[in-house]
Design a protein around this motif. Sequence first.
Motif, PDB file in Angstrom:
ATOM      1  N   ALA A 117      45.065  44.981  44.490  1.00  0.00           N
ATOM      2  CA  ALA A 117      44.006  44.084  44.022  1.00  0.00           C
ATOM      3  C   ALA A 117      44.253  42.661  44.509  1.00  0.00           C
ATOM      4  O   ALA A 117      43.342  41.992  45.000  1.00  0.00           O
ATOM      5  CB  ALA A 117      43.939  44.115  42.498  1.00  0.00           C
ATOM      6  N   GLU A 118      45.517  42.201  44.400  1.00  0.00           N
ATOM      7  CA  GLU A 118      45.851  40.856  44.873  1.00  0.00           C
ATOM      8  C   GLU A 118      45.602  40.706  46.360  1.00  0.00           C
ATOM      9  O   GLU A 118      45.064  39.697  46.820  1.00  0.00           O
ATOM     10  CB  GLU A 118      47.331  40.563  44.607  1.00  0.00           C
ATOM     11  CG  GLU A 118      47.568  39.883  43.279  1.00  0.00           C
ATOM     12  CD  GLU A 118      49.060  39.831  42.944  1.00  0.00           C
ATOM     13  OE1 GLU A 118      49.865  39.572  43.880  1.00  0.00           O
ATOM     14  OE2 GLU A 118      49.400  40.064  41.775  1.00  0.00           O
ATOM     15  N   ARG A 178      33.278  41.702  45.498  1.00  0.00           N
ATOM     16  CA  ARG A 178      32.230  42.662  45.145  1.00  0.00           C
ATOM     17  C   ARG A 178      32.222  43.832  46.123  1.00  0.00           C
ATOM     18  O   ARG A 178      32.333  43.621  47.329  1.00  0.00           O
ATOM     19  CB  ARG A 178      30.858  41.969  45.160  1.00  0.00           C
ATOM     20  CG  ARG A 178      30.655  41.046  43.957  1.00  0.00           C
ATOM     21  CD  ARG A 178      29.469  40.148  44.140  1.00  0.00           C
ATOM     22  NE  ARG A 178      28.222  40.880  44.340  1.00  0.00           N
ATOM     23  CZ  ARG A 178      27.517  41.422  43.345  1.00  0.00           C
ATOM     24  NH1 ARG A 178      27.913  41.287  42.111  1.00  0.00           N
ATOM     25  NH2 ARG A 178      26.415  42.074  43.599  1.00  0.00           N
ATOM     26  N   THR A 215      37.930  51.809  41.222  1.00  0.00           N
ATOM     27  CA  THR A 215      38.222  50.893  42.328  1.00  0.00           C
ATOM     28  C   THR A 215      37.172  49.783  42.400  1.00  0.00           C
ATOM     29  O   THR A 215      37.493  48.611  42.628  1.00  0.00           O
ATOM     30  CB  THR A 215      38.266  51.675  43.659  1.00  0.00           C
ATOM     31  OG1 THR A 215      39.231  52.715  43.531  1.00  0.00           O
ATOM     32  CG2 THR A 215      38.635  50.771  44.820  1.00  0.00           C
ATOM     33  N   GLN A 229      35.761  44.052  41.483  1.00  0.00           N
ATOM     34  CA  GLN A 229      34.964  43.086  40.727  1.00  0.00           C
ATOM     35  C   GLN A 229      35.881  42.196  39.886  1.00  0.00           C
ATOM     36  O   GLN A 229      35.682  40.996  39.772  1.00  0.00           O
ATOM     37  CB  GLN A 229      34.018  43.877  39.817  1.00  0.00           C
ATOM     38  CG  GLN A 229      32.844  43.102  39.322  1.00  0.00           C
ATOM     39  CD  GLN A 229      31.586  43.403  40.140  1.00  0.00           C
ATOM     40  OE1 GLN A 229      31.498  44.447  40.785  1.00  0.00           O
ATOM     41  NE2 GLN A 229      30.648  42.506  40.117  1.00  0.00           N
ATOM     42  N   HIS A 230      36.908  42.824  39.314  1.00  0.00           N
ATOM     43  CA  HIS A 230      37.840  42.128  38.434  1.00  0.00           C
ATOM     44  C   HIS A 230      38.577  40.994  39.146  1.00  0.00           C
ATOM     45  O   HIS A 230      38.891  39.973  38.558  1.00  0.00           O
ATOM     46  CB  HIS A 230      38.839  43.149  37.873  1.00  0.00           C
ATOM     47  CG  HIS A 230      39.764  42.592  36.849  1.00  0.00           C
ATOM     48  ND1 HIS A 230      39.329  42.185  35.605  1.00  0.00           N
ATOM     49  CD2 HIS A 230      41.097  42.342  36.883  1.00  0.00           C
ATOM     50  CE1 HIS A 230      40.354  41.719  34.918  1.00  0.00           C
ATOM     51  NE2 HIS A 230      41.434  41.799  35.670  1.00  0.00           N
ATOM     52  N   VAL A 231      38.862  41.179  40.436  1.00  0.00           N
ATOM     53  CA  VAL A 231      39.589  40.127  41.165  1.00  0.00           C
ATOM     54  C   VAL A 231      38.632  39.162  41.849  1.00  0.00           C
ATOM     55  O   VAL A 231      39.022  38.377  42.710  1.00  0.00           O
ATOM     56  CB  VAL A 231      40.588  40.713  42.197  1.00  0.00           C
ATOM     57  CG1 VAL A 231      41.655  41.528  41.495  1.00  0.00           C
ATOM     58  CG2 VAL A 231      39.880  41.544  43.262  1.00  0.00           C
ATOM     59  N   GLY A 232      37.345  39.234  41.485  1.00  0.00           N
ATOM     60  CA  GLY A 232      36.402  38.222  41.956  1.00  0.00           C
ATOM     61  C   GLY A 232      35.700  38.564  43.259  1.00  0.00           C
ATOM     62  O   GLY A 232      34.990  37.733  43.813  1.00  0.00           O
ATOM     63  N   ASP A 261      35.448  48.652  39.905  1.00  0.00           N
ATOM     64  CA  ASP A 261      35.733  47.745  38.779  1.00  0.00           C
ATOM     65  C   ASP A 261      36.861  46.780  39.135  1.00  0.00           C
ATOM     66  O   ASP A 261      36.805  45.588  38.837  1.00  0.00           O
ATOM     67  CB  ASP A 261      36.147  48.551  37.533  1.00  0.00           C
ATOM     68  CG  ASP A 261      34.957  49.198  36.852  1.00  0.00           C
ATOM     69  OD1 ASP A 261      33.813  48.862  37.223  1.00  0.00           O
ATOM     70  OD2 ASP A 261      35.171  50.039  35.963  1.00  0.00           O
ATOM     71  N   LEU A 262      37.903  47.328  39.763  1.00  0.00           N
ATOM     72  CA  LEU A 262      39.071  46.527  40.127  1.00  0.00           C
ATOM     73  C   LEU A 262      38.675  45.411  41.101  1.00  0.00           C
ATOM     74  O   LEU A 262      39.087  44.260  40.947  1.00  0.00           O
ATOM     75  CB  LEU A 262      40.114  47.452  40.774  1.00  0.00           C
ATOM     76  CG  LEU A 262      41.455  46.820  41.108  1.00  0.00           C
ATOM     77  CD1 LEU A 262      42.240  46.595  39.824  1.00  0.00           C
ATOM     78  CD2 LEU A 262      42.253  47.716  42.046  1.00  0.00           C
ATOM     79  N   ALA A 288      47.931  47.041  41.302  1.00  0.00           N
ATOM     80  CA  ALA A 288      47.900  45.598  41.025  1.00  0.00           C
ATOM     81  C   ALA A 288      48.137  44.821  42.320  1.00  0.00           C
ATOM     82  O   ALA A 288      47.448  43.835  42.613  1.00  0.00           O
ATOM     83  CB  ALA A 288      48.950  45.245  39.981  1.00  0.00           C
ATOM     84  N   ALA A 298      41.874  40.477  47.063  1.00  0.00           N
ATOM     85  CA  ALA A 298      41.360  39.147  46.705  1.00  0.00           C
ATOM     86  C   ALA A 298      41.746  38.124  47.766  1.00  0.00           C
ATOM     87  O   ALA A 298      40.916  37.324  48.208  1.00  0.00           O
ATOM     88  CB  ALA A 298      41.903  38.726  45.336  1.00  0.00           C
TER      89      ALA A 298
END
Length: 388
Positions: free
Chosen positions: A377-378, A281, A271, A276-279, A273-274, A374, A381
Amino acid sequence: MRIHEYQAKRLFADYGIPVAPSRPAMSVDEAVAAADELGLPVVVKAQIHAGGRGKGGGIVLAKTSDEVREVADRILDAPLVTHQTGPEGRIVKTLLIETASRIADELYLGMVVDRARREIAVMASRAGGVDIEETARETPDAILKEWIDPTIGLRPFQAFRLAHRLGLSGKTARGVAGIVRALFALFCGLDASLAEINPLAIDEDGAPIAIDAKLNLDDNGLFRHPELAELRDLNEEDPLEVEATSVNLNYIKLDGNVGCLVNGAGLAMATMDLIQHVGARPANFLDVGGGATAEMIEKGFRILIADPDVEAVFINIFGGILRCDILAEGVVTAAKAVDLDVPVIVRLEGTNVEAGREILNRSGVAFRTATDLADAAEKVAAAVKGAA
Ligand code: GDP
Ligand code: MN
Protein backbone atom coordinates in the motif's frame (compact mmCIF):
# COMPACT_ATOMS: atom_id res chain seq x y z
CA MET A 1 -25.67 -7.62 -22.29
CA ARG A 2 -27.64 -4.69 -23.60
CA ILE A 3 -29.34 -4.76 -26.98
CA HIS A 4 -30.88 -2.07 -29.18
CA GLU A 5 -34.53 -1.06 -29.27
CA TYR A 6 -34.97 -2.42 -32.81
CA GLN A 7 -33.63 -5.82 -31.74
CA ALA A 8 -35.76 -5.89 -28.59
CA LYS A 9 -38.89 -5.01 -30.59
CA ARG A 10 -38.39 -8.05 -32.84
CA LEU A 11 -38.26 -10.22 -29.73
CA PHE A 12 -41.35 -8.42 -28.37
CA ALA A 13 -43.21 -9.27 -31.59
CA ASP A 14 -42.16 -12.94 -31.26
CA TYR A 15 -43.81 -12.99 -27.84
CA GLY A 16 -47.00 -11.29 -29.05
CA ILE A 17 -46.36 -7.82 -27.60
CA PRO A 18 -47.89 -5.26 -29.98
CA VAL A 19 -45.39 -2.95 -31.69
CA ALA A 20 -45.73 -0.60 -34.67
CA PRO A 21 -44.27 -1.65 -38.05
CA SER A 22 -40.62 -0.54 -38.30
CA ARG A 23 -37.34 -1.01 -40.19
CA PRO A 24 -33.75 -0.44 -39.06
CA ALA A 25 -31.62 1.79 -41.32
CA MET A 26 -27.85 2.28 -41.41
CA SER A 27 -27.75 5.08 -44.00
CA VAL A 28 -29.79 8.11 -45.04
CA ASP A 29 -30.99 6.36 -48.23
CA GLU A 30 -32.06 3.30 -46.27
CA ALA A 31 -33.96 5.55 -43.88
CA VAL A 32 -35.85 7.26 -46.71
CA ALA A 33 -36.58 3.91 -48.41
CA ALA A 34 -37.86 2.48 -45.12
CA ALA A 35 -40.18 5.48 -44.61
CA ASP A 36 -41.54 5.17 -48.17
CA GLU A 37 -42.19 1.49 -47.62
CA LEU A 38 -43.89 2.00 -44.24
CA GLY A 39 -45.85 5.11 -45.25
CA LEU A 40 -45.62 8.56 -43.62
CA PRO A 41 -45.57 9.94 -41.01
CA VAL A 42 -42.77 8.01 -39.32
CA VAL A 43 -40.70 8.46 -36.18
CA VAL A 44 -36.92 8.47 -36.72
CA LYS A 45 -35.27 6.91 -33.67
CA ALA A 46 -31.53 6.92 -32.86
CA GLN A 47 -30.35 3.47 -31.74
CA ILE A 48 -27.85 3.72 -28.88
CA HIS A 49 -27.47 1.75 -25.66
CA ALA A 50 -28.69 4.63 -23.51
CA GLY A 51 -32.02 6.16 -22.58
CA GLY A 52 -33.20 9.75 -22.62
CA ARG A 53 -32.96 9.90 -26.41
CA GLY A 54 -36.20 11.84 -26.77
CA LYS A 55 -34.98 14.73 -24.60
CA GLY A 56 -31.57 14.59 -26.29
CA GLY A 57 -33.04 15.09 -29.78
CA GLY A 58 -32.66 11.46 -30.92
CA ILE A 59 -36.40 10.80 -31.46
CA VAL A 60 -38.00 12.90 -34.22
CA LEU A 61 -41.39 12.79 -35.94
CA ALA A 62 -41.05 13.18 -39.74
CA LYS A 63 -44.06 13.94 -41.96
CA THR A 64 -42.38 13.95 -45.38
CA SER A 65 -39.59 12.10 -47.19
CA ASP A 66 -37.52 15.27 -47.17
CA GLU A 67 -37.88 15.53 -43.42
CA VAL A 68 -36.79 11.91 -43.02
CA ARG A 69 -33.73 12.64 -45.16
CA GLU A 70 -32.90 15.80 -43.24
CA VAL A 71 -33.31 14.20 -39.79
CA ALA A 72 -31.46 10.99 -40.72
CA ASP A 73 -28.60 13.04 -42.17
CA ARG A 74 -28.36 15.09 -38.99
CA ILE A 75 -28.49 12.18 -36.51
CA LEU A 76 -26.50 9.42 -38.26
CA ASP A 77 -22.75 9.24 -37.57
CA ALA A 78 -23.01 12.12 -35.10
CA PRO A 79 -22.75 11.92 -31.31
CA LEU A 80 -26.02 11.91 -29.37
CA VAL A 81 -25.76 13.27 -25.83
CA THR A 82 -28.37 12.21 -23.25
CA HIS A 83 -28.35 12.25 -19.45
CA GLN A 84 -27.19 8.61 -19.59
CA THR A 85 -24.31 8.92 -22.08
CA GLY A 86 -21.93 11.34 -20.36
CA PRO A 87 -20.88 14.61 -22.03
CA GLU A 88 -19.10 12.95 -24.96
CA GLY A 89 -22.30 11.17 -26.08
CA ARG A 90 -22.52 8.11 -28.32
CA ILE A 91 -22.08 7.99 -32.08
CA VAL A 92 -25.34 6.90 -33.74
CA LYS A 93 -24.74 4.10 -36.27
CA THR A 94 -28.28 2.83 -36.73
CA LEU A 95 -31.74 4.40 -36.91
CA LEU A 96 -35.10 2.78 -36.40
CA ILE A 97 -37.75 4.09 -38.78
CA GLU A 98 -41.17 3.38 -37.29
CA THR A 99 -44.74 4.10 -38.35
CA ALA A 100 -45.90 6.94 -36.09
CA SER A 101 -48.47 5.96 -33.47
CA ARG A 102 -51.31 8.17 -32.25
CA ILE A 103 -50.79 8.26 -28.52
CA ALA A 104 -53.61 9.12 -26.10
CA ASP A 105 -51.88 8.03 -22.89
CA GLU A 106 -48.40 6.89 -21.80
CA LEU A 107 -47.96 4.15 -19.17
CA TYR A 108 -44.79 2.56 -17.82
CA LEU A 109 -44.14 -1.18 -17.50
CA GLY A 110 -40.88 -2.73 -16.33
CA MET A 111 -39.47 -5.96 -14.85
CA VAL A 112 -36.22 -6.56 -12.98
CA VAL A 113 -34.70 -9.27 -10.84
CA ASP A 114 -35.09 -8.16 -7.21
CA ARG A 115 -32.01 -9.81 -5.70
CA ALA A 116 -32.87 -8.95 -2.11
CA ARG A 117 -36.30 -10.64 -2.34
CA ARG A 118 -35.17 -13.32 -4.80
CA GLU A 119 -38.21 -12.54 -6.88
CA ILE A 120 -39.02 -10.72 -10.07
CA ALA A 121 -40.38 -7.24 -9.51
CA VAL A 122 -42.99 -6.02 -11.98
CA MET A 123 -43.38 -2.24 -11.93
CA ALA A 124 -46.07 -0.20 -13.62
CA SER A 125 -47.19 3.39 -13.59
CA ARG A 126 -49.76 5.74 -15.09
CA ALA A 127 -47.01 8.35 -15.32
CA GLY A 128 -45.08 6.73 -18.19
CA GLY A 129 -42.98 8.55 -20.75
CA VAL A 130 -39.82 10.58 -20.65
CA ASP A 131 -40.16 11.76 -17.03
CA ILE A 132 -40.42 8.36 -15.32
CA GLU A 133 -37.11 8.83 -13.46
CA GLU A 134 -38.38 12.03 -11.82
CA THR A 135 -41.63 10.29 -10.95
CA ALA A 136 -39.73 7.43 -9.29
CA ARG A 137 -37.69 9.93 -7.28
CA GLU A 138 -40.36 12.44 -6.30
CA THR A 139 -43.54 10.35 -6.07
CA PRO A 140 -42.39 6.74 -5.63
CA ASP A 141 -45.97 5.76 -4.69
CA ALA A 142 -46.94 6.38 -8.31
CA ILE A 143 -44.95 3.25 -9.23
CA LEU A 144 -47.07 0.16 -8.56
CA LYS A 145 -45.38 -3.17 -7.90
CA GLU A 146 -46.17 -6.87 -8.03
CA TRP A 147 -43.61 -9.49 -7.01
CA ILE A 148 -43.39 -12.81 -8.81
CA ASP A 149 -42.03 -15.94 -7.16
CA PRO A 150 -39.93 -17.45 -9.99
CA THR A 151 -40.71 -21.01 -8.85
CA ILE A 152 -44.44 -20.35 -9.33
CA GLY A 153 -44.41 -17.84 -12.15
CA LEU A 154 -46.80 -15.00 -12.88
CA ARG A 155 -50.36 -15.93 -11.98
CA PRO A 156 -52.95 -14.43 -14.33
CA PHE A 157 -54.74 -12.58 -11.48
CA GLN A 158 -51.54 -10.65 -10.76
CA ALA A 159 -51.52 -9.25 -14.30
CA PHE A 160 -55.21 -8.27 -14.05
CA ARG A 161 -54.74 -6.80 -10.57
CA LEU A 162 -51.95 -4.61 -11.89
CA ALA A 163 -54.13 -3.42 -14.79
CA HIS A 164 -56.93 -2.53 -12.38
CA ARG A 165 -54.59 -0.78 -9.95
CA LEU A 166 -53.53 1.33 -12.95
CA GLY A 167 -57.15 2.40 -13.21
CA LEU A 168 -57.72 0.65 -16.52
CA SER A 169 -60.88 -1.16 -17.55
CA GLY A 170 -62.43 -3.11 -20.39
CA LYS A 171 -60.42 -3.73 -23.51
CA THR A 172 -57.48 -1.60 -22.34
CA ALA A 173 -57.17 -3.53 -19.05
CA ARG A 174 -57.31 -6.85 -20.92
CA GLY A 175 -54.70 -5.63 -23.42
CA VAL A 176 -52.31 -4.40 -20.72
CA ALA A 177 -52.71 -7.58 -18.64
CA GLY A 178 -51.90 -9.58 -21.78
CA ILE A 179 -48.75 -7.53 -22.31
CA VAL A 180 -47.69 -8.05 -18.66
CA ARG A 181 -48.02 -11.82 -19.17
CA ALA A 182 -46.21 -11.75 -22.53
CA LEU A 183 -43.37 -9.63 -21.15
CA PHE A 184 -42.99 -12.01 -18.22
CA ALA A 185 -42.83 -14.98 -20.61
CA LEU A 186 -40.14 -13.16 -22.59
CA PHE A 187 -38.27 -12.19 -19.41
CA CYS A 188 -37.99 -15.82 -18.27
CA GLY A 189 -37.72 -17.37 -21.73
CA LEU A 190 -34.75 -15.22 -22.75
CA ASP A 191 -33.05 -15.01 -19.31
CA ALA A 192 -33.43 -11.24 -19.13
CA SER A 193 -32.23 -9.18 -16.18
CA LEU A 194 -34.28 -6.11 -17.12
CA ALA A 195 -37.18 -5.54 -19.52
CA GLU A 196 -38.86 -2.19 -19.89
CA ILE A 197 -41.61 -0.67 -22.04
CA ASN A 198 -41.63 3.10 -21.61
CA PRO A 199 -43.93 4.37 -22.83
CA LEU A 200 -46.47 1.59 -23.06
CA ALA A 201 -48.84 3.80 -25.03
CA ILE A 202 -52.62 3.60 -25.21
CA ASP A 203 -53.89 4.70 -28.60
CA GLU A 204 -57.09 6.63 -29.30
CA ASP A 205 -59.06 3.36 -29.55
CA GLY A 206 -57.85 2.18 -26.13
CA ALA A 207 -55.39 -0.39 -27.51
CA PRO A 208 -51.96 -0.66 -25.85
CA ILE A 209 -48.75 -0.64 -27.93
CA ALA A 210 -45.04 -0.77 -26.98
CA ILE A 211 -43.51 2.50 -28.23
CA ASP A 212 -40.07 1.87 -26.70
CA ALA A 213 -38.28 -1.38 -25.80
CA LYS A 214 -35.37 -1.88 -23.45
CA LEU A 215 -33.97 -5.33 -22.78
CA ASN A 216 -30.86 -6.40 -20.84
CA LEU A 217 -29.92 -10.07 -21.06
CA ASP A 218 -28.10 -11.99 -18.34
CA ASP A 219 -24.59 -12.74 -19.69
CA ASN A 220 -24.55 -15.95 -17.66
CA GLY A 221 -27.65 -17.20 -19.49
CA LEU A 222 -26.40 -16.39 -23.00
CA PHE A 223 -24.96 -19.86 -23.57
CA ARG A 224 -28.57 -21.06 -23.75
CA HIS A 225 -29.40 -18.55 -26.51
CA PRO A 226 -26.63 -18.54 -29.14
CA GLU A 227 -28.91 -16.56 -31.50
CA LEU A 228 -29.14 -13.75 -28.93
CA ALA A 229 -25.37 -13.54 -28.44
CA GLU A 230 -25.22 -12.32 -32.06
CA LEU A 231 -27.20 -9.21 -31.08
CA ARG A 232 -24.20 -7.86 -29.16
CA ASP A 233 -23.02 -4.49 -30.52
CA LEU A 234 -19.33 -4.11 -29.73
CA ASN A 235 -19.44 -0.45 -30.87
CA GLU A 236 -21.43 0.29 -27.73
CA GLU A 237 -18.98 -1.31 -25.30
CA ASP A 238 -15.65 -0.26 -23.80
CA PRO A 239 -12.95 -1.67 -26.16
CA LEU A 240 -10.74 -2.87 -23.28
CA GLU A 241 -13.69 -4.68 -21.69
CA VAL A 242 -14.46 -6.34 -25.03
CA GLU A 243 -10.86 -7.52 -25.34
CA ALA A 244 -10.88 -8.83 -21.76
CA THR A 245 -14.11 -10.81 -22.30
CA SER A 246 -12.60 -12.42 -25.40
CA VAL A 247 -9.95 -14.09 -23.20
CA ASN A 248 -12.35 -14.81 -20.32
CA LEU A 249 -11.03 -12.15 -17.97
CA ASN A 250 -13.35 -10.38 -15.58
CA TYR A 251 -12.44 -6.73 -16.25
CA ILE A 252 -14.38 -3.56 -15.51
CA LYS A 253 -13.01 -0.13 -16.32
CA LEU A 254 -13.18 2.46 -13.51
CA ASP A 255 -12.08 6.08 -13.37
CA GLY A 256 -9.01 6.01 -11.10
CA ASN A 257 -5.25 5.85 -11.79
CA VAL A 258 -4.00 2.55 -10.28
CA GLY A 259 -4.33 -0.49 -12.54
CA CYS A 260 -5.01 -3.63 -10.48
CA LEU A 261 -4.31 -7.23 -11.39
CA VAL A 262 -5.71 -9.52 -8.73
CA ASN A 263 -6.97 -13.09 -8.44
CA GLY A 264 -10.31 -13.74 -6.80
CA ALA A 265 -13.18 -11.26 -6.61
CA GLY A 266 -12.93 -10.94 -2.81
CA LEU A 267 -9.23 -10.08 -2.89
CA ALA A 268 -9.90 -7.72 -5.81
CA MET A 269 -12.47 -5.81 -3.76
CA ALA A 270 -10.18 -5.69 -0.71
CA THR A 271 -7.37 -4.43 -2.95
CA MET A 272 -9.57 -1.65 -4.29
CA ASP A 273 -10.41 -0.62 -0.73
CA LEU A 274 -6.71 -0.61 0.15
CA ILE A 275 -5.87 1.59 -2.83
CA GLN A 276 -8.60 4.02 -1.86
CA HIS A 277 -7.38 3.94 1.74
CA VAL A 278 -3.92 5.23 0.79
CA GLY A 279 -5.42 8.10 -1.18
CA ALA A 280 -5.28 6.67 -4.72
CA ARG A 281 -8.13 5.35 -6.87
CA PRO A 282 -8.46 2.05 -8.75
CA ALA A 283 -8.48 2.36 -12.56
CA ASN A 284 -10.21 -0.96 -12.97
CA PHE A 285 -11.45 -4.17 -11.43
CA LEU A 286 -9.59 -7.17 -12.84
CA ASP A 287 -10.08 -10.65 -11.47
CA VAL A 288 -7.88 -13.07 -13.41
CA GLY A 289 -9.57 -15.98 -11.67
CA GLY A 290 -8.18 -19.15 -10.16
CA GLY A 291 -7.35 -21.05 -13.32
CA ALA A 292 -5.56 -18.28 -15.22
CA THR A 293 -2.80 -19.30 -17.63
CA ALA A 294 0.40 -17.33 -18.30
CA GLU A 295 -1.23 -16.15 -21.58
CA MET A 296 -4.28 -14.83 -19.74
CA ILE A 297 -2.08 -12.98 -17.25
CA GLU A 298 -0.07 -11.51 -20.09
CA LYS A 299 -3.24 -10.37 -21.85
CA GLY A 300 -4.66 -8.92 -18.63
CA PHE A 301 -1.44 -7.00 -17.95
CA ARG A 302 -1.46 -5.59 -21.49
CA ILE A 303 -5.08 -4.47 -21.10
CA LEU A 304 -4.17 -2.69 -17.84
CA ILE A 305 -1.33 -0.68 -19.27
CA ALA A 306 -3.21 0.09 -22.50
CA ASP A 307 -5.46 2.29 -20.33
CA PRO A 308 -4.07 5.85 -20.60
CA ASP A 309 -5.40 6.69 -17.10
CA VAL A 310 -3.10 4.15 -15.43
CA GLU A 311 -0.17 5.79 -13.59
CA ALA A 312 0.89 2.73 -11.60
CA VAL A 313 0.11 -0.98 -11.65
CA PHE A 314 -0.51 -3.03 -8.55
CA ILE A 315 -0.31 -6.82 -8.87
CA ASN A 316 -1.74 -8.48 -5.79
CA ILE A 317 -1.82 -12.28 -6.02
CA PHE A 318 -2.56 -14.94 -3.49
CA GLY A 319 -1.36 -18.10 -5.19
CA GLY A 320 -3.78 -20.92 -4.51
CA ILE A 321 -4.82 -22.69 -7.67
CA LEU A 322 -3.06 -19.98 -9.66
CA ARG A 323 0.64 -20.59 -8.97
CA CYS A 324 2.90 -17.60 -8.39
CA ASP A 325 5.45 -18.80 -10.98
CA ILE A 326 2.77 -18.93 -13.70
CA LEU A 327 1.70 -15.43 -12.75
CA ALA A 328 5.29 -14.16 -12.81
CA GLU A 329 5.95 -15.67 -16.25
CA GLY A 330 2.89 -13.98 -17.74
CA VAL A 331 3.72 -10.60 -16.24
CA VAL A 332 7.36 -10.73 -17.32
CA THR A 333 6.46 -11.72 -20.91
CA ALA A 334 3.99 -8.84 -21.14
CA ALA A 335 6.29 -6.30 -19.48
CA LYS A 336 9.14 -7.13 -21.88
CA ALA A 337 6.91 -6.99 -24.96
CA VAL A 338 5.56 -3.51 -24.24
CA ASP A 339 7.14 -0.17 -23.56
CA LEU A 340 6.60 -0.17 -19.81
CA ASP A 341 6.61 3.40 -18.57
CA VAL A 342 4.69 3.10 -15.30
CA PRO A 343 5.88 1.63 -11.98
CA VAL A 344 4.69 -1.89 -11.21
CA ILE A 345 4.25 -2.91 -7.58
CA VAL A 346 4.02 -6.64 -6.94
CA ARG A 347 2.86 -8.48 -3.88
CA LEU A 348 2.97 -12.27 -4.18
CA GLU A 349 2.03 -14.85 -1.58
CA GLY A 350 1.14 -18.55 -1.69
CA THR A 351 1.94 -21.53 -3.90
CA ASN A 352 5.41 -21.41 -5.50
CA VAL A 353 5.99 -17.89 -4.21
CA GLU A 354 9.79 -18.33 -4.11
CA ALA A 355 9.90 -19.47 -7.74
CA GLY A 356 7.65 -16.55 -8.69
CA ARG A 357 9.84 -13.95 -6.94
CA GLU A 358 12.91 -15.49 -8.57
CA ILE A 359 11.38 -15.08 -12.06
CA LEU A 360 10.52 -11.44 -11.32
CA ASN A 361 13.97 -10.66 -9.87
CA ARG A 362 15.86 -12.25 -12.75
CA SER A 363 13.67 -10.65 -15.45
CA GLY A 364 15.61 -7.41 -15.72
CA VAL A 365 12.33 -5.47 -15.38
CA ALA A 366 12.30 -3.00 -12.48
CA PHE A 367 9.37 -4.41 -10.50
CA ARG A 368 8.87 -2.97 -7.03
CA THR A 369 8.30 -6.00 -4.86
CA ALA A 370 6.41 -5.62 -1.62
CA THR A 371 6.87 -7.82 1.42
CA ASP A 372 3.28 -7.65 2.63
CA LEU A 373 0.02 -5.75 2.08
CA ALA A 374 0.92 -2.75 4.25
CA ASP A 375 4.24 -2.38 2.45
CA ALA A 376 2.48 -2.74 -0.91
CA ALA A 377 0.00 0.00 0.00
CA GLU A 378 2.82 2.41 0.89
CA LYS A 379 4.62 1.66 -2.35
CA VAL A 380 1.43 2.20 -4.39
CA ALA A 381 0.84 5.54 -2.67
CA ALA A 382 4.44 6.61 -3.27
CA ALA A 383 4.30 5.56 -6.93
CA VAL A 384 1.13 7.55 -7.62
CA LYS A 385 2.48 10.63 -5.82
CA GLY A 386 5.68 10.29 -7.84
CA ALA A 387 3.71 10.16 -11.09
CA ALA A 388 1.72 13.26 -10.13
P1 GDP B 1 -36.37 7.55 -24.97
O1 GDP B 1 -36.45 9.04 -24.80
O2 GDP B 1 -34.94 7.11 -25.21
O3 GDP B 1 -37.00 6.81 -23.86
O4 GDP B 1 -37.16 7.20 -26.35
P2 GDP B 1 -38.69 6.75 -26.60
O5 GDP B 1 -38.68 5.73 -27.67
O6 GDP B 1 -39.38 6.39 -25.34
O7 GDP B 1 -39.35 8.09 -27.19
C1 GDP B 1 -39.48 9.27 -26.41
C2 GDP B 1 -40.86 9.85 -26.54
O8 GDP B 1 -41.14 10.16 -27.90
C3 GDP B 1 -42.00 8.92 -26.12
O9 GDP B 1 -42.22 8.98 -24.73
C4 GDP B 1 -43.17 9.48 -26.89
O10 GDP B 1 -43.78 10.53 -26.19
C5 GDP B 1 -42.52 10.05 -28.15
N1 GDP B 1 -42.78 9.13 -29.28
C6 GDP B 1 -42.02 8.10 -29.70
N2 GDP B 1 -42.61 7.46 -30.72
C7 GDP B 1 -43.77 8.09 -30.97
C8 GDP B 1 -44.87 7.92 -31.90
O11 GDP B 1 -44.89 7.01 -32.73
N3 GDP B 1 -45.91 8.80 -31.83
C9 GDP B 1 -45.93 9.82 -30.93
N4 GDP B 1 -46.97 10.63 -30.90
N5 GDP B 1 -44.95 10.01 -30.03
C10 GDP B 1 -43.89 9.17 -30.05
MN1 MN C 1 -38.46 5.47 -23.60
